[in-house]
Design a protein around this motif. Structure first.
Motif, PDB file in Angstrom:
ATOM      1  N   MET A 284      18.032  26.509  17.583  1.00 46.58           N
ATOM      2  CA  MET A 284      18.443  26.307  18.977  1.00 46.58           C
ATOM      3  C   MET A 284      18.116  24.877  19.399  1.00 46.58           C
ATOM      4  O   MET A 284      17.020  24.383  19.148  1.00 46.58           O
ATOM      5  N   THR A 285      19.065  24.234  20.039  1.00 53.50           N
ATOM      6  CA  THR A 285      18.852  22.868  20.510  1.00 53.50           C
ATOM      7  C   THR A 285      18.642  22.818  22.015  1.00 53.50           C
ATOM      8  O   THR A 285      17.955  21.940  22.510  1.00 53.50           O
ATOM      9  N   HIS A 286      19.246  23.755  22.749  1.00 56.08           N
ATOM     10  CA  HIS A 286      19.150  23.789  24.209  1.00 56.08           C
ATOM     11  C   HIS A 286      18.988  25.235  24.663  1.00 56.08           C
ATOM     12  O   HIS A 286      19.681  26.123  24.154  1.00 56.08           O
ATOM     13  N   ILE A 287      18.099  25.436  25.620  1.00 53.82           N
ATOM     14  CA  ILE A 287      17.857  26.769  26.166  1.00 53.82           C
ATOM     15  C   ILE A 287      17.908  26.687  27.676  1.00 53.82           C
ATOM     16  O   ILE A 287      17.192  25.886  28.285  1.00 53.82           O
ATOM     17  N   LEU A 288      18.758  27.507  28.277  1.00 50.38           N
ATOM     18  CA  LEU A 288      18.929  27.564  29.720  1.00 50.38           C
ATOM     19  C   LEU A 288      18.437  28.922  30.192  1.00 50.38           C
ATOM     20  O   LEU A 288      18.908  29.959  29.718  1.00 50.38           O
ATOM     21  N   ARG A 289      17.472  28.924  31.091  1.00 51.93           N
ATOM     22  CA  ARG A 289      16.862  30.157  31.589  1.00 51.93           C
ATOM     23  C   ARG A 289      16.676  30.052  33.094  1.00 51.93           C
ATOM     24  O   ARG A 289      16.791  28.990  33.679  1.00 51.93           O
ATOM     25  N   GLY A 290      16.261  31.184  33.667  1.00 53.32           N
ATOM     26  CA  GLY A 290      15.933  31.210  35.079  1.00 53.32           C
ATOM     27  C   GLY A 290      14.600  30.529  35.343  1.00 53.32           C
ATOM     28  O   GLY A 290      13.695  30.552  34.497  1.00 53.32           O
ATOM     29  N   ALA A 291      14.482  29.929  36.517  1.00 54.26           N
ATOM     30  CA  ALA A 291      13.265  29.201  36.890  1.00 54.26           C
ATOM     31  C   ALA A 291      12.036  30.105  36.931  1.00 54.26           C
ATOM     32  O   ALA A 291      10.912  29.623  36.810  1.00 54.26           O
ATOM     33  N   ASP A 292      12.242  31.417  37.049  1.00 50.53           N
ATOM     34  CA  ASP A 292      11.107  32.330  37.058  1.00 50.53           C
ATOM     35  C   ASP A 292      10.385  32.377  35.710  1.00 50.53           C
ATOM     36  O   ASP A 292       9.269  32.859  35.617  1.00 50.53           O
ATOM     37  N   LEU A 293      11.016  31.836  34.654  1.00 54.13           N
ATOM     38  CA  LEU A 293      10.402  31.826  33.330  1.00 54.13           C
ATOM     39  C   LEU A 293       9.812  30.467  32.952  1.00 54.13           C
ATOM     40  O   LEU A 293       9.307  30.292  31.846  1.00 54.13           O
ATOM     41  N   LEU A 294       9.873  29.506  33.861  1.00 54.37           N
ATOM     42  CA  LEU A 294       9.396  28.155  33.549  1.00 54.37           C
ATOM     43  C   LEU A 294       7.936  28.141  33.116  1.00 54.37           C
ATOM     44  O   LEU A 294       7.588  27.564  32.085  1.00 54.37           O
ATOM     45  N   GLU A 295       7.070  28.776  33.881  1.00 52.18           N
ATOM     46  CA  GLU A 295       5.637  28.726  33.567  1.00 52.18           C
ATOM     47  C   GLU A 295       5.345  29.325  32.195  1.00 52.18           C
ATOM     48  O   GLU A 295       4.628  28.742  31.384  1.00 52.18           O
ATOM     49  N   SER A 296       5.941  30.483  31.893  1.00 50.74           N
ATOM     50  CA  SER A 296       5.645  31.131  30.611  1.00 50.74           C
ATOM     51  C   SER A 296       6.276  30.399  29.427  1.00 50.74           C
ATOM     52  O   SER A 296       5.827  30.562  28.291  1.00 50.74           O
TER      53      SER A 296
END
Length: 178
Positions: free
Chosen positions: A47-59
């Protein structure tokens, strides 16, 4: 301390142990932890890029730390090629809680099983992220690519405006297009 550049949040620095506590690698029911599984999976899939929800930023800070530990356990022979992360805003309901089933928001499987037109769902998502203009009622995923801009996704509304909320309700009710 783990450091990475998030495509939306900017520089992220976290003392993983201090902030998040010890990392569980395998649960007591013998299931591998999400954090380990996703780090290994991302590395193995390249994987080169991962887009997720901001609620997962800390973890997410755990994952580069796990990747670095895996590379170090291999004698450092192969440095972990970390993916680039971007955490976009999460949509919240009027009650301030993350939009979810408790708001009557089914997942994509439930929409499919209920007979929702997938082209309407994709168009709705595209318009809510500013990837499509308001006049596009039907779309397929490839239609969103020309309009995707990480900068726009990073500034996406965190609550749906009344027009999008009405359409969201229409899709959930599975009413036909007017």
């Amino acid at each position: 301390t783990t450091r990475f550049e998030d495509g939306c949040a900017g520089p992220v620095e976290a003392d993983v142990l201090d902030t998040l506590g010890p990392c569980v690698v395998r649960r007591t029911d013998a299931v591998w932890s999400y954090q380990l599984a996703v780090a290994v999976d991302d590395l193995r899939m390249g994987m080169t890029h991962i887009l997720r929800g901001a609620d997962l930023l800390e973890s997410t800070a755990r994952q580069p730390a796990i990747m670095d530990a895996l590379a170090a356990s291999d004698g450092g022979a192969k440095a972990a090629e970390r993916p680039r992360y971007a955490h976009v805003p999460v949509v919240y309901g009027r009650d301030g809680l993350k939009l979810s089933k408790r708001h009557g928001a089914p997942d994509l499987t439930a929409l499919r099983e209920a007979g929702a037109d997938p082209t309407r769902v994709v168009a709705f998502l595209g318009r809510s992220m500013g990837m499509l203009t308001d006049d596009v009622a039907h779309a397929v995923p490839r239609d969103l690519l020309p309009g995707f801009r990480l900068e726009a996704a990073a500034r996406a509304p965190e609550t749906l405006d009344p027009h999008l909320m009405k359409e969201f309700g229409d899709i959930l009710s599975l009413r036909a297009d007017p």
